[in-house]
Every structure is written in structure tokens, then in C-alpha cells.
Design a protein around this motif. Structure first.
Motif, mmCIF file in Angstrom:
data_model
loop_
_atom_site.group_PDB
_atom_site.id
_atom_site.type_symbol
_atom_site.label_atom_id
_atom_site.label_comp_id
_atom_site.label_asym_id
_atom_site.label_seq_id
_atom_site.Cartn_x
_atom_site.Cartn_y
_atom_site.Cartn_z
ATOM 1 N N UNK A 29 0.818 -1.222 0.000
ATOM 2 C CA UNK A 29 0.000 0.000 0.000
ATOM 3 C C UNK A 29 0.849 1.268 0.000
ATOM 4 N N UNK A 31 3.707 1.555 -1.490
ATOM 5 C CA UNK A 31 4.160 1.691 -2.874
ATOM 6 C C UNK A 31 3.038 2.310 -3.725
ATOM 7 N N UNK A 32 1.848 1.768 -3.578
ATOM 8 C CA UNK A 32 0.732 2.235 -4.426
ATOM 9 C C UNK A 32 0.371 3.681 -4.103
ATOM 10 N N UNK A 33 0.288 4.007 -2.801
ATOM 11 C CA UNK A 33 -0.121 5.375 -2.450
ATOM 12 C C UNK A 33 0.937 6.403 -2.819
ATOM 13 N N UNK A 35 3.341 6.032 -5.323
ATOM 14 C CA UNK A 35 3.707 6.073 -6.732
ATOM 15 C C UNK A 35 2.531 6.366 -7.661
ATOM 16 N N UNK A 36 1.306 6.112 -7.196
ATOM 17 C CA UNK A 36 0.160 6.276 -8.092
ATOM 18 C C UNK A 36 -0.868 7.203 -7.456
ATOM 19 N N UNK A 37 -1.110 8.376 -8.054
ATOM 20 C CA UNK A 37 -2.120 9.258 -7.454
ATOM 21 C C UNK A 37 -3.517 8.663 -7.586
ATOM 22 N N UNK A 38 -4.376 9.037 -6.641
ATOM 23 C CA UNK A 38 -5.744 8.502 -6.631
ATOM 24 C C UNK A 38 -6.612 9.267 -7.623
#
Lengths: 454, 410
Positions: A29, A31-33, A35-38
Motif C-alpha cells: 500500500x 508503494x501504491x499510495x 507512486x500512483x495518485x488517486x
């Protein structure tokens, strides 16, 4: 295999695996939060619920050997993943979880009402009455006095005159009387405790909800002219309060009768029905401005005591068990304002500590007056330390009604409740363990599930 | 209609759906595809009565994602099994071949229809649309055979084989969805990697999260803790895959497969999860119906006709494959493959996930064709299945001592 046996068998290897898995989920999570905007709006709320569920469950498993309650694990998981630490769950997401929280609270209140057995309450009426009177009067008086005396330590009170300070102190005293039904039920649900201490605490905490609401309304009516000299004492608040209490009891009774009838005539898919009732009734209650906690508690109480469907209902409610508590308390943890607590912790700790002491003293007096058994004399105070949503809700009302002192008052309340929220469940679990009331009932384990007939 | 009313409506629908768990609550009630709920959604949606507006539909997207993810998880958990029995390797191969043949034929037909009609779309959009339609039309709903068997009290090798094929043909379409989603990675994803790696990441994510869930469930958690783990892992899979622009359906499908393969509590987990499938599916079908736009493109009717025609033809070919491997299938006649024409839950879910990921011409076309194919399948599939089972002697006539239980809606 029962849950108790399974728990005993959980070795260090299992817990290590749980810890590694938890770290892996956190890593994913993070990594995802990062590296990738919501971009999906509400979708991360769903992920947040999933993560809080998982992290809460795993953290509670990890801290179990320390004798700490699962609630503490849920809170720790929430704080760690919240907007002030790892930021896996941001402030917006925490806000958007409020409907889920409302649903969780309604299920907790239903469970609380359904756990209240009229015969047991009747047997302990004397204890409950004395405890309610003593705790309300003593905590209100002494905590108001302490707040008044602690003026030099509380920045926002320094500019207040004696009258206004007395008014604010009275509000603080009333707020200190609040307990946490959700924390009490969460601990009882985890430990499956049965016995005088469990019964007394549950009945007292649930009944005190009504007493506290009345007390806070009274305190606000008295404090208003003290804080604002232009205002006058008015009974308007009591009219609104009466309307809310009467409406909540009436609606709760109707809801309880409906549930009992449904259980008797249909008795299927109760979890979906509970979801429908939880969301639907919460919306109606919000519109009518009734007390949701009281309404659902009365509904549960009616099913348990005014019908013969109580045990069936409790078994259905029990199935929602951990999921509801994890979501509720992990969200509460994520909502905790850590920077605020960091700034106010010395005062919050003093006020929380004093409240615990007064509660302990009050229980000594009330148990002696009621001639309670030794287990209550020794431990009955322990379940009354926790504070959570109810106290925060009332502090929000106070902040709204008294804008002059509202923001700092609520900040101090949030910090103090945070201390009680962390400390209370630990104390109550410890007391139940010491009183020998835990693990008398077994939880349902996965292995007990049988496939449905073909 | 406001969102609270819609939420209540969906919950009521879920409640009703829980009574229609195929083969149990009310045996054989409802259509196998559940297409009637899609029709209901269409009626209340923006294209008909407009009781549910576009903005409310948009606000329910997270709920739809959760429903789709949970359904794919349930499909993954059940994959390779029919009831408690593991399906035979022959059925597994046949199911995969069936999906591959049908999917490829439908995708090719849709592609050529677009070329012939000179549909104004980029090559990527054409691939996405053709591939999406192929993936959505390639499966046979798992409830179809059960539905007919329940209604007609059928029993025999053909019923068993068809049931197993229907249980094993979900692998290819969900894999195809992962590959198609990789063709247009979301622009906001900062991580850059070759297109071929994205499907592998989707599958890897699902398997890793599923493996974690299996490991957690191994340690004899309490039942309610187990729910927490399953919900938690599935929701994380849905959220992370959607945020990365991956296929949520594929990721959660592989979560289910990993849990099923690695957990010694597979039977118990299936017993927990399978009753939730229908209650979750019906609201999803309703929301899918509300999104259908029949007037979005003049080419729609022709693409749909080509796709559905190809689906019919390919199922006949699948029937011949079936006949090669099974004596009872040979006795059921040359069109036994049409028995597998019923599509439904998963097909509409694939259509819906395309509509969410590629809003506009591509997504809406895939969804609409998935629904139309399911509707056509509903009229032909159960009737052909009944006829095939009767020809194979697996439905006894009233004179044989076991009465048939009513007619088939189709």
C-alpha cells in the motif's frame, strides 16, 4: 477445533508469519499510495476499509501474547495507517468512512441492547442505581472542580472570568461522565466474558448513555448564561432532548418488535436485513435527529427481553463480530489527531488520570453502599474508564453550541478521550482476566463450518 | 431517486437474491443468467424512466467495483470444482478450449464488423472493443446447467460434463481482460514497464494477496476473523488493481484461485462465500442494466449481430469437440454445443468492468453486447440443454416414474 485451543496453539512461527504478512501489505500500500495518485474518488475508501480490517486483525493477533485487548490492536493499526503516521488512509478517506462507521455503531448498539438481560438487570438494580448516582455526581463534581483548578495548565481558560470558567468546567465534568459502550462491547465480544463484572459493566455503560445525554443537556443549559452573559437559562434544550429521547425509545421499540417478528416468521438472511436496517434507520434517525445509539440499543433490548428470539438474534449479531469492531476502532484510530495529542498530552494525561482516579473512588463508594460482591468492589471501575465516540460526539455538540471556546475545548476533549480510549480497554480486559470471567464461552472457528447441502 | 434510496433498493434486491441462491433456497427460480435484473436496471436507468441518473450511477462506482471483485473472488474460489468435486482434466481442457474458441470467434467477428462498417475508432480501441466483446461472450454461466438440472431433476454423464465445462471456462476470459487492460495503462501510473508485464503483474498481485490470505486462514482464526481476512484481502486487491489501472476482476479471480489452492480450509471457505454470490450479483446486474445505452452508436446493432452470430456458430463447434470426447454428448445430437449458450453473471460483469475502465464507445459497446448475448443465450441455451439431456436419456419423462418439474422459461 475451538478458538481457545487454536489460540493456545498459535506459536511464535505463526505470529512471525502474521507480522511479515502485515509488513508486506503495508509495503504494497505504501508503494501504491506513493507512486500512483488517486483518481477513482471513493475507491480508495474501499481499499482503506480492507486494509484497516486486515491490519487491525493482524495487529490484534500480534499483541495478544502481551495480554492486550484486540481493540488496542485495532486502534494501533488505525493510528499507524492514518493521516498522521504512514498516510495509507488520508483525512478525506477517514471522513468518507463515516457511513460505514454509523452502520458499525448501529450493529454494536443492537448487540449491546440484546446482551442486556432484564432478569440480570433486575437482580443488580441496587448496584446499578447506586453506581449511576455516585458516578454521575462524583465525576461531574470532582472533574468540574479539577478543571476549574487546572486553569493555569489549560491555555484557553486563562482569559476566562470565574463565571465563564465555571460554565466550561461544568461542561467538562459532564463530558467526563460519558463511557464507551462500543469499547465495552468490543472487549466482551473478544473475551466472551461472563460473570458479575461483565454483566454489571455492560448494564451500567448501556444505561449511562441516557443519563449522560440528560446530564450534558443540563450542563449546557446551566453553562450557557455563565459563559455568555447575554444568554439566559432556557428549557428549550430539554424540550428537544425529551423529543429526541422519547422518539428514540419509540422508534427503537418499533424496530425491535419488527426484528422479533421477522425472526419468528422468516428467520433467514438476517445479516442482509441488519444491513438494510442499519443504513435505512441511520438515515431516518439522522433526519429526525434522534439518538442512534439509544434507538438501536432499545431495539436489541426489546428483541432480547420482549420476545423469545433473543438468542437467535445474538447469534446473528455475533456473526458480524470482529469485522464491525475492527472497522469501527481502526477508523477511530485513523481519525485520532496525533499532532494534537502530541501538543496537549501533559494536560490530557492529568485530566484522564484524574478521571480514572475519581471513577475508582466512586466505585468504592457505590459498591459499598450497594453491598456488592468483592469482585465488583475491586474491579467495577475498570470498565468505566474507556471513552470513545459518544464523548467525541458530545464534545462536537459543545463546540458547536459554544463557538467562543469550542475549538480548543474540543481539541482538549479529543486528546483526553484518546488517552482514555487507549487505556480503558486494557484496564477492562485486565480486570476481566483477573476476575476469571474471560473465555467462558467459545468462539465459532472456521473449522466448524459445514458446506451447505447440495 | 437519491443515492440512499438506490442503496436501500440494492440492499433489498440483495435480500431477494439471497432467497434465490441457485439450487437451494427456491430451486430453479429465476433465469440462469439473471438477465431479468439487467432489464429492470435498464428500465429504471437514464435511457428509460431515468429514476437512477448518471450522477448517482457514478457515485455507486466503488460499490460496483466491490461487487464485481467479490464475485470474481467467489468464481476463483470455485474454479475447477463442481460442488465439492474436482472437475476432470478433460473437462478443464474442454472448458478452456470452449472459451478460447468462442472468444476468438466473437472477437474476430466484432473486429471485421467494425472494419466493414468503417467505425471511427483508433486501432487500440478496436482491439479493446473486439477483445472485450470476445471475453464477455466466451463463458457459459455456471448456474445454467444447475438451473435445468434442478428444474428437470436431470442426472447423468452429459449433465455432469456440461456442468464441469461451465465451471471451467472462466479462466480464459478473465485472463483476456487482464491482457486487454494492459493495452491502455492509466496515464497517471508513474511506473513504466512493457505492456506484456501488466497482465503478469495483475496475476501476480492476485496470487500474492491470495497466498497471504490462505496463510492467514491456515492458523485457525475465529470465523469472524476469517471474514475480516477475506474481505480485507479482496478489498485491497480491488483498490490496488483499480488504482494501478489493472483488471480488478482478474486480480480478485486469482486471489480466489490462490486461496482455493493453498488453503486447507477450501471447502469451509466455499461454504462461507458461495451463499453471498447471488446477493452480490443481483445489485451488480441492476447497476449494469442502468448503464446500458442502446443508442450510443449506429454500428452497435451490426457489431452485436456479428458477435452473437459468431457466438452461436462457435458453440456448435464446441459441441462437436464435446461429441469427440463424450459418448453421451454424441447421443444428444449435433447441436449439443448450443446447450452452453447461456451466459450471464460473469459476462455482464466483464462488460461492466469495461464500461467502468473505458467509459464511452468501447466500454458501453462491450457492456451492451454482453447483455444482448446473455439475452439471446437465455432464449436458446436452457431449451437446447433440456432437449440435449432428454435426447441423452438423462431427463426421465413422466411415464418413467420421475416427473419433470415444469417448463423452461425459454
Amino acid at each position: 477445533m475451538t478458538a481457545a485451543v487454536a489460540a493456545a496453539r498459535k506459536g511464535i512461527g505463526t505470529r512471525l508469519a502474521h507480522g511479515i504478512l502485515l509488513l508486506a501489505f503495508v509495503g504494497l500500500l505504501l508503494f501504491v499510495t506513493r507512486r500512483v495518485p488517486e483518481v477513482h474518488g471513493g475507491l480508495w475508501t474501499i481499499t482503506a476499509i480492507g486494509f484497516l480490517l486486515l491490519a487491525g486483525t493482524l495487529t490484534s493477533e500480534l499483541i495478544e501474547p502481551l495480554g492486550l485487548p484486540h481493540l488496542t490492536g485495532y486502534l494501533i493499526a488505525g493510528i499507524a495507517s492514518g493521516p498522521h503516521v504512514l498516510r495509507l488512509v488520508d483525512e478525506q478517506t477517514v471522513k468518507s468512512l463515516s457511513p460505514v462507521n454509523m452502520l458499525a455503531l448501529s450493529l454494536i448498539a443492537l448487540a449491546g441492547g440484546a446482551e442486556l438481560d432484564l432478569a440480570t438487570i433486575r437482580k443488580g438494580t441496587k448496584s446499578l442505581v447506586w453506581a449511576t448516582i455516585v458516578q454521575c455526581v462524583l465525576v461531574l463534581a470532582l472533574m468540574s472542580g479539577l478543571f476549574f483548578a487546572a486553569k493555569p495548565l489549560i491555555p484557553f481558560t486563562r482569559s476566562l472570568g470565574p463565571g465563564a470558567l465555571l460554565g466550561v468546567a461544568l461542561l467538562w465534568g459532564a463530558l467526563a461522565v460519558t463511557r464507551s459502550p462500543s469499547a465495552t462491547l468490543g472487549i466482551l465480544s473478544q473475551t466472551r466474558a461472563e460473570g458479575p463484572l461483565a454483566n454489571f459493566t455492560l448494564a451500567f455503560v448501556m444505561a449511562s448513555d441516557v443519563a449522560v445525554v440528560v446530564l450534558v443537556a443540563t450542563a449546557m443549559a446551566i453553562a450557557r448564561p455563565l459563559i455568555d452573559p447575554a444568554a439566559t437559562f432556557t428549557f428549550d434544550a430539554f424540550v428537544t432532548l425529551g423529543h429526541s429521547l422519547f422518539g428514540s425509545v419509540a422508534l427503537g421499540t418499533t424496530l425491535g418488535l419488527f426484528i422479533a417478528t421477522y425472526l419468528k416468521l422468516v428467520n433467514r438472511q438476517m445479516l442482509v436485513v441488519l444491513l438494510i436496517l442499519g443504513f435505512g434507520a441511520s438515515t431516518v434517525l439522522d433526519y429526525l435527529q434522534f439518538d442512534a445509539l439509544l434507538t438501536f440499543m432499545v431495539a436489541g433490548f426489546i428483541v432480547r427481553n420482549m420476545s423469545n428470539q433473543g438468542h437467535k438474534f445474538l447469534s446473528y449479531i455475533g456473526q458480524t463480530g470482529t469485522v464491525v469492531y475492527v472497522v469501527f476502532f481502526a477508523t477511530a484510530g485513523a481519525d485520532l489527531d496525533v499532532p494534537l495529542l502530541r501538543g496537549l498530552w501533559p494536560v490530557a494525561l492529568i485530566l484522564a488520570g484524574a478521571r480514572s482516579l475519581v471513577t475508582w473512588g466512586g466505585s468504592l463508594v457505590s459498591t459499598r453502599l450497594a453491598n456488592d460482591p468483592p469482585v465488583l468492589r475491586r474491579w467495577s471501575w475498570s470498565g468505566l474508564v474507556s471513552q470513545a465516540g459518544l464523548a467525541l460526539g458530545l464534545s462536537t455538540i459543545v463546540a458547536r453550541e459554544f463557538p467562543g471556546i469550542g475549538t480548543p475545548f474540543r481539541a482538549l476533549a479529543v486528546a483526553t478521550v484518546a488517552v482514555n480510549e487507549m487505556l480503558g480497554p486494557v484496564l477492562f480486559k485486565l480486570a476481566l482476566d483477573r476476575a476469571g470471567e474471560t473465555r467462558r464461552r467459545e468462539a465459532v472457528s472456521l473449522a466448524s463450518i459445514r458446506p451447505p447441502p447440495p | 431517486m437519491n443515492s440512499i434510496l438506490l442503496l436501500m433498493g440494492l440492499l433489498v434486491l440483495a435480500y431477494l437474491g439471497s432467497f434465490l441462491v441457485a439450487g437451494r433456497g427456491v430451486p430453479g427460480v429465476g433465469l440462469p443468467s439473471g438477465i431479468e435484473y439487467v432489464a429492470l436496471g435498464f428500465v429504471i436507468g437514464p435511457q428509460a424512466l431515468d429514476l437512477v441518473g448518471t450522477d448517482i450511477l457514478a457515485s455507486f462506482e466503488p460499490v460496483v467495483y466491490v461487487a464485481l471483485g467479490w464475485l470474481a473472488f467467489a468464481v476463483g474460489l470455485d474454479f475447477g470444482f463442481s460442488g465439492d468435486k474436482r472437475v476432470s482434466t478433460a473437462s478443464l481442457v474442454l472448458g478452456t478450449l470452449s472459451a478460447l474458441t468462442t472468444g476468438a470467434a466473437v472477437a474476430a467477428a466484432a473486429w471485421f464488423a467494425m472494419v466493414r462498417l468503417h467505425v471511427a475508432a483508433t486501432p487500440t480501441d478496436r482491439i479493446l472493443l473486439a477483445g472485450g466483446v470476445g471475453a464477455a461472450c466466451s463463458e457459459t454461466t455456471r448456474h445454467a446447467v444447475r438451473w435445468v438440472v434442478d428444474r428437470h431433476i436431470a442426472d447423468g454423464p452429459l449433465a455432469e460434463r456440461l456442468d464441469e465445462v461451465a465451471h471451467t471456462d472462466d479462466f480464459f476470459p478473465l485472463l483476456a481482460v487482464a491482457a486487454l487492460f494492459a493495452l491502455e495503462p492509466t496515464r497517471h501510473v508513474i511506473v513504466r514497464m512493457p505492456l506484456r508485464d501488466w497482465p503478469a503483474i495483475t496475476i501476480g498481485l492476485g496470487l500474492l494477496l491470495g497466498g497471504g490470505a490462505a496463510l492467514l486462514v491456515r492458523s485457525e482464526l475465529r470465523l469472524d476473523d476469517t471474514w475480516g481476512v477475506l474481505f480485507g484481502v479482496t478489498l485491497i486487491a480491488i483498490g490496488t488493481s483499480a488504482r494501478l489501472g489493472l483488471s480488478t476482476l482478474t486480480a480478485t479471480f486469482f486471489v480466489g484461485i490462490a486461496v482455493s489452492l493453498l488453503s486447507r480450509h477450501r471447502r469451509e471457505l466455499r461454504a462461507m462465500v458461495s451463499p453471498t454470490e447471488r446477493p452480490v450479483l443481483l445489485p451488480a446486474l441492476l447497476l449494469a442494466g442502468a448503464r446500458i445505452d442502446l443508442h450510443m452508436s449506429p454500428a452497435l446493432a451490426w457489431i452485436a449481430a456479428a458477435a452473437i452470430g459468431a457466438r452461436l456458430a462457435s458453440k456448435v463447434v464446441v459441441g462437436w469437440m464435446l461429441a469427440v470426447s463424450s459418448r453421451s454428448a454424441r447421443s444428444a445430437g449435433p447441436f449439443v454445443g448450443l446447450s452452453l449458450l447461456s451466459s450471464g453473471g460473469l459476462a455482464v460483469c466483464i462488460g461492466l468492468v469495461f464500461a467502468l475502465r473505458f467509459p464511452g464507445f468501447v466500454g458501453d459497446t462491450v457492456l451492451t453486447i454482453a447483455v444482448l448475448a446473455a439475452t439471446v443465450g437465455e432464449f436458446i441455451g436452457p431449451a437446447r440443454l433440456r432437449r440435449a439431456l432428454r435426447a441423452a436419456g438423462e431427463i426421465r419423462e413422466p411415464g418413467d416414474g420421475r416427473a419433470t418439474a415444469g417448463g423452461v422459461a425459454a
